[in-house]
Write a protein that holds these residues in place. Structure first.
Motif, PDB file in Angstrom:
ATOM      1  N   GLN A 168      56.929  94.059  21.106  1.00 21.31           N
ATOM      2  CA  GLN A 168      55.729  93.699  20.362  1.00 21.31           C
ATOM      3  C   GLN A 168      55.677  94.441  19.030  1.00 21.31           C
ATOM      4  O   GLN A 168      55.356  93.838  17.985  1.00 21.31           O
ATOM      5  N   TYR A 169      56.015  95.712  19.053  1.00 18.93           N
ATOM      6  CA  TYR A 169      56.025  96.508  17.820  1.00 18.93           C
ATOM      7  C   TYR A 169      57.085  95.977  16.857  1.00 18.93           C
ATOM      8  O   TYR A 169      56.826  95.814  15.646  1.00 18.93           O
ATOM      9  N   ALA A 170      58.279  95.674  17.368  1.00 22.50           N
ATOM     10  CA  ALA A 170      59.354  95.165  16.528  1.00 22.50           C
ATOM     11  C   ALA A 170      58.997  93.804  15.939  1.00 22.50           C
ATOM     12  O   ALA A 170      59.334  93.504  14.784  1.00 22.50           O
ATOM     13  N   THR A 171      58.306  92.979  16.725  1.00 16.60           N
ATOM     14  CA  THR A 171      57.916  91.650  16.247  1.00 16.60           C
ATOM     15  C   THR A 171      56.960  91.761  15.073  1.00 16.60           C
ATOM     16  O   THR A 171      57.083  91.019  14.079  1.00 16.60           O
ATOM     17  N   LYS A 172      56.021  92.675  15.152  1.00 21.24           N
ATOM     18  CA  LYS A 172      55.077  92.847  14.041  1.00 21.24           C
ATOM     19  C   LYS A 172      55.796  93.369  12.792  1.00 21.24           C
ATOM     20  O   LYS A 172      55.422  93.023  11.664  1.00 21.24           O
ATOM     21  N   GLN A 173      56.832  94.163  12.993  1.00 18.88           N
ATOM     22  CA  GLN A 173      57.642  94.600  11.854  1.00 18.88           C
ATOM     23  C   GLN A 173      58.330  93.399  11.196  1.00 18.88           C
ATOM     24  O   GLN A 173      58.364  93.283   9.966  1.00 18.88           O
ATOM     25  N   GLY A 185      56.553  88.329   5.496  1.00 18.41           N
ATOM     26  CA  GLY A 185      55.277  87.980   4.896  1.00 18.41           C
ATOM     27  C   GLY A 185      54.360  87.194   5.806  1.00 18.41           C
ATOM     28  O   GLY A 185      53.451  86.498   5.328  1.00 18.41           O
ATOM     29  N   LEU A 186      54.564  87.290   7.120  1.00 16.67           N
ATOM     30  CA  LEU A 186      53.697  86.607   8.077  1.00 16.67           C
ATOM     31  C   LEU A 186      52.524  87.501   8.453  1.00 16.67           C
ATOM     32  O   LEU A 186      52.631  88.730   8.472  1.00 16.67           O
ATOM     33  N   VAL A 187      51.400  86.880   8.783  1.00 15.95           N
ATOM     34  CA  VAL A 187      50.183  87.623   9.122  1.00 15.95           C
ATOM     35  C   VAL A 187      49.981  87.586  10.630  1.00 15.95           C
ATOM     36  O   VAL A 187      50.018  86.515  11.257  1.00 15.95           O
ATOM     37  N   ASN A 188      49.780  88.742  11.229  1.00 19.04           N
ATOM     38  CA  ASN A 188      49.511  88.837  12.661  1.00 19.04           C
ATOM     39  C   ASN A 188      47.999  88.856  12.891  1.00 19.04           C
ATOM     40  O   ASN A 188      47.283  89.651  12.290  1.00 19.04           O
ATOM     41  N   ASN A 189      47.516  87.953  13.741  1.00 17.06           N
ATOM     42  CA  ASN A 189      46.085  87.905  14.055  1.00 17.06           C
ATOM     43  C   ASN A 189      45.805  88.902  15.176  1.00 17.06           C
ATOM     44  O   ASN A 189      46.039  88.630  16.353  1.00 17.06           O
ATOM     45  N   ASP A 190      45.299  90.076  14.803  1.00 15.07           N
ATOM     46  CA  ASP A 190      45.070  91.138  15.784  1.00 15.07           C
ATOM     47  C   ASP A 190      44.057  90.734  16.853  1.00 15.07           C
ATOM     48  O   ASP A 190      44.116  91.220  17.985  1.00 15.07           O
ATOM     49  N   ASP A 191      43.108  89.857  16.498  1.00 14.06           N
ATOM     50  CA  ASP A 191      42.079  89.460  17.463  1.00 14.06           C
ATOM     51  C   ASP A 191      42.666  88.641  18.607  1.00 14.06           C
ATOM     52  O   ASP A 191      42.114  88.618  19.714  1.00 14.06           O
TER      53      ASP A 191
END
Length: 230
Positions: A34-39, A45-51
């Motif tokens: 999960q951490y690597a994916t957010k990296q 330049g993709l946005v992760n929706n934390d909600d």
């Protein structure tokens, strides 16, 4: 490119549009993925929706399907089952006429449900026959087979849902099936070689196979209650 990068890093995943699902053998491995994916998201330049982000878990809902590694089960969510039930009830009139477009919408939703309902596709044949080769704006009247099909889906969906399981990686049962030719009807003997520890696997395999056999038989025969004697 993001998916390619995750694959090159050895991260097991799937995605549909902007919905991503990561899979790993342990909680810590999943957290690392999960951490690597957010990296990778930030890199491209993709946005992760934390909600909408879900912490590592053994039961997760993805696109309306619940993946449960505790029960080794894939099933429709409660909300999906309720939505399907309401939709099927709207087609409850035996002699109603429907547009082909509406019938195909129903067929598409049942096709989605069939991805997690074992041997469900034979129970869509009447709807397929009803809609094949017809313009979307045309109308058609339900045949007795079509009505029996929808009644079957409506009454059996709650029992059907949850039958799809994957076997234990350490104890996969052996299936034994014996049949004989017959001019009318069918007969077979079925058994599963599995330990008492894997009774849930045996029962699931039996239920899935029985649905397959009944699905190939006349649906009006099924609708009269024969399936209750499984």
């Amino acid at each position: 490119m993001g998916s390619f990068e995750l694959t090159s890093r050895g991260i097991t995943h799937t995605r549909y549009l902007d919905d991503w699902l990561l899979c790993a053998l342990t909680r810590s491995a999943c957290a690392s993925a999960q951490y690597a994916t957010k990296q990778v998201f930030r890199q491209f330049g993709l946005v992760n929706n934390d909600d909408k982000e879900v912490a590592p878990t053994q039961v997760v809902e993805y696109l309306g399907i619940v993946i449960d590694s505790l029960l080794q089960q894939v099933r429709l969510s409660v909300e999906r089952v309720a939505a399907f039930t309401t939709l099927l009830q709207s087609f409850g009139n035996r002699h109603q006429r429907v547009t082909i477009k509406r019938a195909k919408t129903l067929l598409g939703k049942l096709s989605f449900a069939a991805t997690v309902l074992p041997t469900a596709r034979p129970f869509m044949r009447a709807l397929i026959n009803l809609t094949t080769g017809k313009a979307p704006h045309a109308t058609a009247r339900f045949t007795s087979d079509t009505y029996a099909t929808l009644q079957f889906w409506h009454t059996r969906l709650p029992q059907w849902n949850g039958l799809l399981r994957w076997p234990s990686m350490t104890s996969i049962p052996t299936l034994h099936l014996y049949t004989d030719a017959s001019i009318e009807g069918f007969g077979f003997h079925f058994s599963v070689s599995a330990t008492e520890h894997n009774n849930h696997t045996r029962n699931s395999a039996q239920a899935q196979l029985l649905y397959a056999f009944y699905g190939s038989y006349d649906q009006r025969f099924i609708d009269r209650g024969f399936l209750d004697h499984r």
